[in-house]
Motif scaffolding. Structure first.
Motif, mmCIF file in Angstrom:
data_model
loop_
_atom_site.group_PDB
_atom_site.id
_atom_site.type_symbol
_atom_site.label_atom_id
_atom_site.label_comp_id
_atom_site.label_asym_id
_atom_site.label_seq_id
_atom_site.Cartn_x
_atom_site.Cartn_y
_atom_site.Cartn_z
ATOM 1 N N ARG A 1 0.777 -1.241 0.000
ATOM 2 C CA ARG A 1 0.000 0.000 0.000
ATOM 3 C C ARG A 1 0.804 1.285 0.000
ATOM 4 N NH1 ARG A 1 -3.471 -1.717 5.274
ATOM 5 N NH2 ARG A 1 -4.867 -3.265 4.324
ATOM 6 N N PRO B 1 -3.767 1.152 -3.387
ATOM 7 C CA PRO B 1 -4.219 2.543 -3.192
ATOM 8 C C PRO B 1 -5.352 2.939 -4.136
ATOM 9 C CG PRO B 1 -1.814 2.442 -3.263
ATOM 10 C CD PRO B 1 -2.300 1.076 -3.610
ATOM 11 N N TYR C 1 0.265 9.199 2.725
ATOM 12 C CA TYR C 1 -1.109 9.712 2.743
ATOM 13 C C TYR C 1 -1.201 10.966 3.623
ATOM 14 C CZ TYR C 1 -1.490 5.348 0.398
ATOM 15 O OH TYR C 1 -1.270 4.345 -0.510
ATOM 16 N N TYR D 1 -10.551 2.552 4.682
ATOM 17 C CA TYR D 1 -10.963 2.177 3.327
ATOM 18 C C TYR D 1 -10.078 1.068 2.751
ATOM 19 C CZ TYR D 1 -14.366 5.873 3.368
ATOM 20 O OH TYR D 1 -15.450 6.643 3.684
ATOM 21 N N PHE D 2 -8.804 1.048 3.129
ATOM 22 C CA PHE D 2 -7.981 -0.112 2.760
ATOM 23 C C PHE D 2 -8.582 -1.370 3.377
ATOM 24 C CE2 PHE D 2 -4.316 2.898 2.054
ATOM 25 C CZ PHE D 2 -3.951 2.456 0.792
ATOM 26 N N MET E 1 -8.454 1.609 -2.690
ATOM 27 C CA MET E 1 -8.825 2.469 -1.549
ATOM 28 C C MET E 1 -9.535 3.745 -2.043
ATOM 29 S SD MET E 1 -7.736 5.534 -0.123
ATOM 30 C CE MET E 1 -6.005 5.780 -0.511
ATOM 31 N N SER F 1 -12.212 -3.030 1.972
ATOM 32 C CA SER F 1 -12.323 -3.912 0.797
ATOM 33 C C SER F 1 -11.631 -5.250 1.006
ATOM 34 C CB SER F 1 -11.708 -3.229 -0.426
ATOM 35 O OG SER F 1 -10.356 -2.928 -0.172
ATOM 36 N N GLU F 2 -10.875 -5.357 2.080
ATOM 37 C CA GLU F 2 -9.934 -6.464 2.203
ATOM 38 C C GLU F 2 -10.526 -7.721 2.848
ATOM 39 O OE1 GLU F 2 -6.662 -5.281 4.656
ATOM 40 O OE2 GLU F 2 -5.426 -6.993 4.079
ATOM 41 N N VAL G 1 -7.646 7.140 5.512
ATOM 42 C CA VAL G 1 -7.745 6.175 4.401
ATOM 43 C C VAL G 1 -7.598 4.724 4.861
ATOM 44 C CG1 VAL G 1 -6.950 7.883 2.716
ATOM 45 C CG2 VAL G 1 -5.285 6.297 3.699
ATOM 46 N N GLU H 1 -13.032 2.907 -3.039
ATOM 47 C CA GLU H 1 -13.917 2.718 -1.867
ATOM 48 C C GLU H 1 -14.335 4.077 -1.300
ATOM 49 O OE1 GLU H 1 -15.370 0.231 -0.701
ATOM 50 O OE2 GLU H 1 -14.174 -1.604 -0.806
ATOM 51 N N LYS H 2 -13.353 4.968 -1.191
ATOM 52 C CA LYS H 2 -13.629 6.279 -0.595
ATOM 53 C C LYS H 2 -14.519 7.093 -1.534
ATOM 54 C CE LYS H 2 -10.880 9.841 1.758
ATOM 55 N NZ LYS H 2 -11.834 10.162 2.805
#
Ligand SMILES: Cc1cc2nc3c(=O)[nH]c(=O)nc-3n(C[C@H](O)[C@H](O)[C@H](O)COP(=O)(O)OP(=O)(O)OC[C@H]3O[C@@H](n4cnc5c(N)ncnc54)[C@H](O)[C@@H]3O)c2cc1C
Length: 551
Positions: A71, A512, A77, A96-97, A515, A100-101, A93, A518-519
């Motif tokens: 990442r 990323p 970030y 958001y990582f 991420m 999805s994981e 962030v 997702e955001k």
């Protein structure tokens, strides 16, 4: 209602096999882009151009990539946020990582940084050959600890996790779209639909749809709510410019009416590497196999999703280090060691790079790839001047334009050679290939000048272009989108992909980008669900009758 338009086709089955990762480059699922010639890079390549593979297929480049899930550094970030992008610091962030994981090796990773139950499975490969352990041990001898590089520390080594599930590649299409496709009545997907421009009302600067080419016909799709541009770091700026959003001078020179003058295409960054440092493996660890053995492995993989084809060989070890140019507590060089054929490479390093057809499982050499994590050079993507719509965009990568990048690369090459002194590599007879490559044969092998020459002649990329629709505050001359990913000066138009990254993270760019997606999707939901107008989400677009008088 959501209409997803993809220029490419469905994912080919061959993409599922991890060891086949390089095979799809230069195929019909690759846009086949190349950089413009430059005095500092790619000089030995055909016509002085480097290939910049980009996926043209459902799942985009995640269907062609090497699946590495790294990442970047938390400070990357924090730096995005410090540039004037509220909501993008690491603590913002990280959720958001994690969202999805679906991490399948919780025992290997540092728990607070990971999640389970998300759409995107992340795991280590089920197969490791002996070079994997050799490299991990070699790095440990050099003082590099093995730990989760996706935690709060980044300088070390790791048996990397990948975007795979149970021995097969899991693209973003496989992870996020396939489970809901044909199940959600408010999602329609059209493949082989090549978007040509975003429709923007010139009086109001409101985006209201797109124009696209499909089956030889131009069609329009109209958005009642928003147009979301996710065409990647080369084609998102291209589409904005074709739609009148971009640098006015360039657009005017091509006869495109300027609707919003923005620095679209600028701020291009990439992770550069080289093809020029080769470790030769002895019979003790070379994994080359007879045709019969390869057929047996293929059958085994077909039946079990296990064995040599379920991994990318030695490439699954990744390492982050600092050179004297790092200047911060973050790494500035990443090492991958790609499986390679010694005889092919020494016979013709250029042709070998262009025609990588051997599965990554079978190799007798390791191509040492120091990767420049913190490039200072910036490039630009411009429209093709003779055929802006269908012609390839002009990619001026400007690799090594800033001298510190070249110095860092040379330092990264020299540090990589320390591995050869470790007992892990010496005990199995690994040696450096000392035949000078043709483009640099006039220089003493192994000198700084030689390595600098190798870097400029045999430049490569790990295919991480970002930054061409930069996220930034309004007073940033290079900013294209704001922190909500909305294009400045154009209503109802967002960019959600790798192009919005203001600075390239010191890791790989797929995680990323997921991420960011997702955001970004939360931002869309926040805007439209707040209105409480759930019904207007349905039937968000209408498709006009196609007309066929366009090329
Ligand atoms: C060979 C290779 C190896 C890589 N290895 C890794 C790795 O190991 N780990 C990692 O983290 N990252 C890796 N990457 C990078 C990573 O895959 C990308 O950063 C990521 O996929 C970028 O996502 P994106 O959505 O911005 O763009 P993309 O994934 O490129 O998606 C853009 C999509 O838009 C579509 N599109 C473009 N133009 C149009 C148009 N006009 N009309 C309709 N559709 C259009 C494209 O066909 C594509 O499907 C690699 C990339 C490549 C190419």
């Amino acid at each position: 209602m959501v209409l997803l338009l993809e220029a490419g086709d469905e994912e080919p089955e061959v993409a599922d096999v991890p060891a086949f990762a390089p095979l799809l480059q230069s195929s019909s699922v690759d846009w086949g882009y190349q950089t413009q010639p430059s005095p500092q890079s790619c000089r030995a390549r055909r016509n002085g151009r480097c290939s910049w593979t980009r996926g043209k297929v459902m799942g985009g480049s995640s269907a062609l990539n090497y699946m590495i899930y790294i990442r970047g550094s938390p400070l990357d970030y924090d730096e995005w946020a410090a540039q004037g992008n509220p909501g993008w610091k690491y603590s913002d962030v990280l959720p958001y990582f994690i969202k999805s994981e679906d991490n399948r090796n919780p025992e290997y990773v540092n728990p607070p940084f990971h999640g389970t139950g998300g759409y995107q499975t992340v795991e280590q490969f089920p197969y490791q050959d002996s070079n994997v352990n050799m490299l991990l041990q070699g790095y440990r001898e050099l003082g590099l600890e093995e730990f989760d590089l996706n935690s709060d520390r980044q300088i070390g080594t790791m048996l990397v996790q990948h975007t795979t599930r149970d021995g097969e590649r899991l693209t973003t299409n496989g992870a996020f779209i396939r489970p809901i496709r044909n199940k959600r009545s408010n999602l329609e997907i059209r493949t082989k639909a090549n978007v040509m421009k975003i429709l923007i009302d010139p009086k109001t600067n409101v985006a209201y749809g797109v124009e696209y080419l499909r089956n030889g016909r131009v069609e329009n799709a109209y958005a009642k709510k928003e147009v979301i541009l996710s065409a990647g770091s080369i084609n998102s700026p291209k589409l904005l410019m074709l739609s009148g959003v971009g640098p006015s001078e360039q657009l005017e020179s091509l006869g495109i009416t300027v609707l919003q003058d923005l620095s679209v295409g600028y701020n291009l960054q990439d992770h550069t590497t080289i093809d020029g440092v080769l470790f030769i493996l002895s019979n003790q660890t070379a994994t080359t196999a007879s045709d019969a053995q390869q057929r047996t492995d293929t059958e085994f993989y077909r039946n079990t999703r296990r064995g040599p084809l379920s991994s990318t060989g030695a490439l699954q070890v990744n390492t982050m280090v600092q050179t004297k140019y790092a200047g911060a507590i973050r790494p500035d060089i990443q090492y991958s060691l790609d499986p390679a054929s010694v005889s092919n490479f020494l016979a013709d390093p250029i042709l070998t790079a262009e025609t990588s057809v051997t599965p990554l499982a079978y190799y007798d050499g390791l191509m040492v790839r120091p990767i420049l994590l913190n490039p200072r050079s910036r490039g630009v993507v411009m429209l093709n001047t003779t055929d802006p719509i269908f012609g390839d965009p002009l990619i001026y990568a400007n690799t090594f334009k800033e001298r510190v990048d070249l110095l860092t690369m040379v330092e990264g090459i020299k540090q990589s050679l320390n591995l050869l002194r470790t007992s892990a590599l010496q005990s199995v007879g690994v040696q450096l290939a000392t035949t000078p490559l043709p483009g640099c044969a006039n220089l003493p092998f192994g000198s700084d000048d030689y390595w600098a020459c190798i870097s400029m002649e045999y430049t490569g990329t790990i295919y991480h272009p970002v930054g061409t629709c930069k996220m930034g505050p309004k007073n940033d001359d290079n900013a294209v989108v704001d922190a909500q990913l909305r294009v400045y000066g154009i209503a109802n138009l967002r960019v959600i992909d790798s192009s919005i990254m203001p600075i390239i993270p010191r890791g790989n760019t797929n995680a990323p980008t997921i991420m960011i997606a997702e955001k970004g999707s939360d931002m869309i939901k926040e805007r439209w669900l707040k209105t409480g107008d759930a019904f207007t989400i349905l039937n968000q677009y209408d498709v006009t009758e196609p007309f066929d008088n366009c090329k």
